[in-house]
Design a protein around this motif. Structure first.
Motif, short mmCIF file in Angstrom:
data_model
loop_
_atom_site.label_atom_id
_atom_site.label_comp_id
_atom_site.label_asym_id
_atom_site.label_seq_id
_atom_site.Cartn_x
_atom_site.Cartn_y
_atom_site.Cartn_z
N SER A 30 0.83 -1.20 0.00
CA SER A 30 0.00 0.00 0.00
C SER A 30 0.86 1.25 0.00
O SER A 30 1.88 1.33 0.67
CB SER A 30 -0.91 0.01 1.24
OG SER A 30 -1.51 1.27 1.38
N LEU A 418 -18.52 5.82 -3.81
CA LEU A 418 -17.09 5.75 -3.51
C LEU A 418 -16.28 6.42 -4.61
O LEU A 418 -15.31 7.12 -4.33
CB LEU A 418 -16.66 4.29 -3.34
CG LEU A 418 -15.16 4.08 -3.09
CD1 LEU A 418 -14.69 4.83 -1.85
CD2 LEU A 418 -14.84 2.59 -2.96
N ASP A 419 -16.69 6.24 -5.85
CA ASP A 419 -15.96 6.88 -6.94
C ASP A 419 -16.10 8.40 -6.88
O ASP A 419 -15.15 9.14 -7.17
CB ASP A 419 -16.46 6.35 -8.29
CG ASP A 419 -16.08 4.90 -8.52
OD1 ASP A 419 -14.98 4.51 -8.06
OD2 ASP A 419 -16.87 4.17 -9.14
N LEU A 422 -13.70 9.54 -4.20
CA LEU A 422 -12.31 9.49 -4.64
C LEU A 422 -11.99 10.62 -5.62
O LEU A 422 -10.90 11.21 -5.56
CB LEU A 422 -12.01 8.14 -5.29
CG LEU A 422 -12.00 6.93 -4.35
CD1 LEU A 422 -11.92 5.63 -5.13
CD2 LEU A 422 -10.84 7.02 -3.37
N ARG A 423 -12.92 10.95 -6.49
CA ARG A 423 -12.67 11.98 -7.49
C ARG A 423 -12.63 13.39 -6.90
O ARG A 423 -12.12 14.32 -7.53
CB ARG A 423 -13.74 11.92 -8.58
CG ARG A 423 -13.61 10.68 -9.45
CD ARG A 423 -14.73 10.51 -10.44
NE ARG A 423 -14.61 9.22 -11.12
CZ ARG A 423 -15.46 8.76 -12.01
NH1 ARG A 423 -16.52 9.50 -12.36
NH2 ARG A 423 -15.28 7.57 -12.57
N ALA A 447 -7.83 9.53 0.14
CA ALA A 447 -8.09 8.68 -1.03
C ALA A 447 -7.39 7.34 -0.89
O ALA A 447 -7.97 6.28 -1.18
CB ALA A 447 -7.65 9.40 -2.30
N ASP A 448 -6.13 7.35 -0.45
CA ASP A 448 -5.39 6.10 -0.27
C ASP A 448 -6.05 5.21 0.79
O ASP A 448 -6.13 3.99 0.65
CB ASP A 448 -3.94 6.38 0.12
CG ASP A 448 -3.12 6.91 -1.04
OD1 ASP A 448 -3.47 6.61 -2.19
OD2 ASP A 448 -2.14 7.61 -0.79
N LYS A 451 -9.18 3.64 -0.77
CA LYS A 451 -8.81 2.58 -1.72
C LYS A 451 -8.34 1.33 -0.99
O LYS A 451 -8.73 0.21 -1.34
CB LYS A 451 -7.72 3.08 -2.66
CG LYS A 451 -8.16 4.15 -3.64
CD LYS A 451 -6.97 4.67 -4.44
CE LYS A 451 -7.36 5.81 -5.36
NZ LYS A 451 -6.17 6.36 -6.07
N THR A 452 -7.51 1.52 0.02
CA THR A 452 -6.98 0.38 0.77
C THR A 452 -8.09 -0.37 1.48
O THR A 452 -8.17 -1.61 1.44
CB THR A 452 -5.92 0.85 1.78
OG1 THR A 452 -4.85 1.48 1.10
CG2 THR A 452 -5.38 -0.33 2.59
N ALA A 454 -11.32 -0.33 0.77
CA ALA A 454 -12.23 -0.92 -0.20
C ALA A 454 -11.69 -2.26 -0.69
O ALA A 454 -12.44 -3.23 -0.87
CB ALA A 454 -12.44 0.02 -1.37
N GLU A 455 -10.39 -2.32 -0.90
CA GLU A 455 -9.78 -3.59 -1.34
C GLU A 455 -9.76 -4.61 -0.21
O GLU A 455 -10.09 -5.79 -0.42
CB GLU A 455 -8.35 -3.32 -1.83
CG GLU A 455 -7.66 -4.55 -2.37
CD GLU A 455 -6.28 -4.26 -2.92
OE1 GLU A 455 -5.52 -5.21 -3.16
OE2 GLU A 455 -5.97 -3.06 -3.13
N ARG A 460 -16.27 -3.58 -3.56
CA ARG A 460 -16.89 -3.58 -4.88
C ARG A 460 -17.71 -4.86 -5.11
O ARG A 460 -18.85 -4.81 -5.57
CB ARG A 460 -15.81 -3.48 -5.97
CG ARG A 460 -14.89 -2.27 -5.85
CD ARG A 460 -15.52 -1.01 -6.37
NE ARG A 460 -14.57 0.11 -6.36
CZ ARG A 460 -14.87 1.35 -6.71
NH1 ARG A 460 -16.09 1.66 -7.09
NH2 ARG A 460 -13.96 2.31 -6.66
#
Length: 821
Positions: A30, A418-419, A422-423, A447-448, A451-452, A454-455, A460
């Motif tokens: 990450s 979520l998108d 992030l944007r 943002a990081d 993303k972390t 979410a993964e 998703r």
């Protein structure tokens, strides 16, 4: 018969509660964990010192029931007991007050009114002089203190207050934001505007535009220990007060105002509170002043412990807000302009409503950059309890507004929320890093983090599965949401960003620590002990924390704004460093080595090749007449703020985090179950991971409770109807997430020079509860095939959920009707 596939089937059992700290191996890829640490981090830590999961210093006392709170202290001989007499009108003129029956009641020693106050009848914490300790000619809310009974026993005092005969003349009462606006919008504090660019001009030019309004409710503090104080008079006008307060210095100041005496005569002490959450920052002043007044007049010790119903009726709450918003954006979900008005029900006096509504503006951007923006506060005066500090101090309400904007844009564009998040996230080091108050966001990792997380939690895939489930489920609907938090750390009142400490080493090598912060269960004292342990390489049983006392450390700031460890930790470190420097200089000279050859280790103090037990070094230093005591002081650097221009750097740094919540909603009953929660939180280099994880867990549950189950209700007469556990619902054990995963971000020390590069963890994780509100909204959106924003207000009680569900079903039916676009 139970449905085995239903999330509400109690026979299905509960999944295990899970918490962990990232060990640094799973997340090595990450970007968050690849950031270089500052030159002086990571620190080399001794066993049991800072950054270790040391148990709470009072933990054993808590679970054994031997931790002493105000009402547990030994009662002095001749102790008197107080009970307040309260207004039964929300707004009225007092025509007459007959207290003769009260004075004649059994056991009554004295009845206090405003006429008995030798000094100032005022306990306003901000100097507006709009908050009398005891009402005189008028009352301004239902439950305002008018008089106080002083009796031999608590039961006698409580019985006597009911005998008062007060005749009122009703005056117009304003009870909520709508009524306040209709009556002309009288403010308790000046309105603040934060702006950058030209939002009114930019909004019409945006490709798309949405406007709306949302309401978010208040919240009762519901501390386990209610408001309590005991006062004991001393010689020559001295007064010692034990108070369940988050701000001993302010309590001391208020007592001096009421008694009309110098501050040097008044000492306020607090060993611990049974919870505070901001509710004892200013609200503790009234009970303390009344007990001190009774003790001063009678010459006897006096105590006041509010009954739970009286406590909830008298004291202020979290401010409820009405937020009007207008947002311009494009088809990609990027925000172009924002215009927002945040109106708050503030109550009958200013209290801390000005700073609270200011901070709501500071956080109305959350983690997002607004190119053109105008944010305005509206702190409205009402005839209700004077609302006050509460964990987050207005920040969570502002963030609710920010997240509603994201939700509106997501439904308008058909994008995953979520998108959209992030944007629009801040991008440090670019032109997209400037806040509405013109502070650069130098360390944005929002943002990081999203993303972390979410993964890690498979957001998703789960979102797809949930939509598939909802397409087939008639009544049970599931929802999921992932929300971030960016929370500024510091008092926005710049002068509060200071702290003091006092450290003594005794000749047996034991250490006593005192500082200006207050322990209310959050583990502040434990972290202060760990700082001393680390610096002197001592075990926990060699370091003793003592009660916070204005006679030891004066002029302290409130334990609030998540700054307790930041401020007091640095002050303790300063005091310890002064003593340590003396010891190093002495040891180097005494054992004929250089100062660089002196090292404090768990085995003792090394002076070159010589190992000296710590107690032996201390004894030798004492006989050499080396001072073994020192005070410490710290003031937060870099910060500045100008409310006249709406610009500055009000915060030293930001704390970050992200939470993903999954819920199931029964659209027939409005019942909601939190199925799973995953949290990744940034505590910098945590001072105590075990305590910090506990703070994250507790803050999340409290935040989720605010937004779902906790509802404050006033009737048309201004009476608070939710004034007891029977009518006000805080989350219970059964309301916790079925699966609860909490992790602290590793290898991300604070970029600022905080105490051992840690970050505050008191208020920021409260915001994680917002992910539950948006998960419920996501579930309800399925009723109209995700075509419209549900516009779910808070708290999302079953009734609110059902109303929203009914509205969405009707909208769906209208869409499906022949000829409907």
């Amino acid at each position: 018969m139970s449905d085995p596939d239903s999330p509400f089937d109690l026979g299905a059992g509960m999944a295990g509660l899970s918490t962990e700290v990232i060990d640094g191996t799973e997340a090595e890829t990450s970007a968050l964990n690849a950031r270089p640490a500052p030159q002086n981090a990571p620190l080399k830590l001794v066993k049991g010192g800072a950054s270790q999961p040391l148990r709470h210093e009072s933990g054993v006392l808590h679970v054994s029931g031997t931790a002493a709170y105000i009402d547990d202290l030994p009662e002095p001989k001749g102790l008197l007991h107080l009970a307040p007499g309260l207004s039964t009108k929300a707004s009225a003129r007092i025509l007459s007050m007959d207290l003769e029956a009260v004075r004649a009641a059994p056991g009554i020693v004295l009845v206090l009114t405003a006429d008995d106050i030798p000094g100032h009848n005022d306990v306003s914490p901000v100097g507006k002089h709009d908050e009398p300790l005891l009402a005189t000619d008028t009352v301004s809310y239902y439950g305002q203190m008018i008089f106080a009974v002083v009796a031999e026993t608590r039961a006698q005092a409580r019985a006597a207050v009911r005998l008062a005969k007060i005749i009122y003349e009703d005056l117009p009462a304003v009870l909520d934001v709508a009524q306040a606006r209709a009556a002309g919008g009288e403010l308790v504090w000046r309105s603040l505007t934060l702006s950058r660019g030209d939002a009114p001009a930019a909004l019409p030019k945006a490709p798309r535009r949405v406007s709306g309004s949302l309401s978010v409710g208040g919240q009762e503090h519901f501390y386990l220990e209610g408001q309590a104080a005991m006062a004991m008079p001393g010689e020559d006008g001295e007064m010692r007060v034990w108070s369940s307060t988050q701000h001993p210095t302010e309590t001391q100041l208020m007592v001096t105002h009421v008694l009309d005496c110098p501050g040097a005569l008044v000492t306020v002490e607090v060993r611990r509170m049974g919870g505070g959450f901001g509710g004892k920052e200013t609200q503790a002043n009234g009970p303390a002043c009344l007990t001190a007044l009774a003790a001063s007049i009678t010459g006897r010790a006096a105590k006041l412990r509010l009954d739970r119903d009286d406590d909830m009726t008298i004291t202020g709450k979290r401010h409820d807000f009405v937020i009007d918003y207008d947002v311009g954006f494009d088809d990609e979900g990027r925000i172009h302009a924002v215009d927002m008005v945040l109106a708050a029900r503030c109550g009958w006096s200013a209290d801390l409503s000005g700073p609270v509504t200011d901070r709501a503006l500071f956080h109305a951007d959350n983690a997002y950059y607004y190119p053109d923006v105008r944010l305005r506060s509206e702190p409205l005066k009402t005839n209700t309890q004077s609302n006050t500090a509460y964990r987050g101090f207005g920040g969570p309400q502002g963030i609710v507004g920010a997240e509603r904007l994201i939700e509106e844009i997501a439904y308008a564009t058909g994008l995953d929320p979520l998108d959209v998040r992030l944007r629009n996230a801040y991008e440090s080091g670019t032109t997209r890093d400037l806040t509405p108050y013109h502070m650069n966001v130098e360390d944005s990792i929002a943002a990081d983090l999203m993303k972390t997380l979410a993964e890690d939690c498979d957001y998703r895939k789960r979102r797809e599965d949930i939509r598939a489930f909802n397409a087939k489920s008639r009544f049970i609907r599931r929802g999921i949401a992932l929300t971030p938090v960016k929370f500024g750390i510091a008092f926005t009142a710049t002068h509060y960003n200071q702290a003091g400490a006092l450290v003594h080493i005794y000749t047996d090598g034991s250490v006593q620590v005192n500082h200006g912060g207050c322990e209310m269960g959050q583990g502040l004292h434990t972290k202060m002990v760990q700082i001393v342990m680390r610096e002197f390489a001592l075990e926990a049983d060699r370091v003793r924390i003592t009660a916070t006392n204005t006679g030891k450390v004066p002029n302290t700031s409130a334990t609030a704004a998540s700054s307790g460890a930041d401020l007091n930790g640095m002050a303790v470190l300063d005091a310890v460093t002064k003593i340590k420097d003396r010891l190093i200089m002495f040891a180097a000279e005494h054992w004929s080595v250089t100062e660089k050859e002196i090292a404090f280790t768990p085995d003792g103090v090394k002076a070159g090749d010589t190992l000296i037990p710590f107690p032996d070094l201390i004894k030798a230093a004492y006989f050499a007449r080396i001072s073994l005591s020192s005070n410490g002081f710290y003031k937060t650097p870099k910060i500045h703020w100008n409310p006249d221009t709406g610009r500055g750097r009000p915060f030293l740094y930001f704390a970050y985090g992200a939470a993903c919540s999954e819920v199931a909603v029964d659209t027939l009953t409005g019942e909601m179950q939190i199925e799973r929660v995953d949290i990744l939180h940034d505590a910098g280099q945590s001072l105590n991971p075990a305590i910090d994880i506990g703070q994250v867990e507790g803050a999340f549950v409290q935040g989720a409770g605010w937004l779902t189950t906790e509802e404050l209700v006033w009737d048309a007469a201004g009476r608070l109807r939710t004034h007891a556990p029977s009518t006000y619902k805080i989350p219970g054990c059964s309301d916790r997430p079925r699966i609860f995963n909490v992790r602290l971000l590793e290898n991300a020390p604070n970029r600022e020079d905080s105490i051992f590069r840690s970050k505050a963890v008191g208020e920021p994780p409260f915001v994680h509860g917002l992910s539950v509100l948006h998960a419920i909204s996501d579930a309800l959106a399925s009723l109209n095939h995700y075509r419209t924003c549900p516009r779910l207000d808070a708290p999302a009680t079953p009734e609110t959920i059902l109303r929203c569900a009914d509205r969405l079903r009707k909208t769906a039916e209208a869409h499906a009707a022949p000829g409907t676009a």
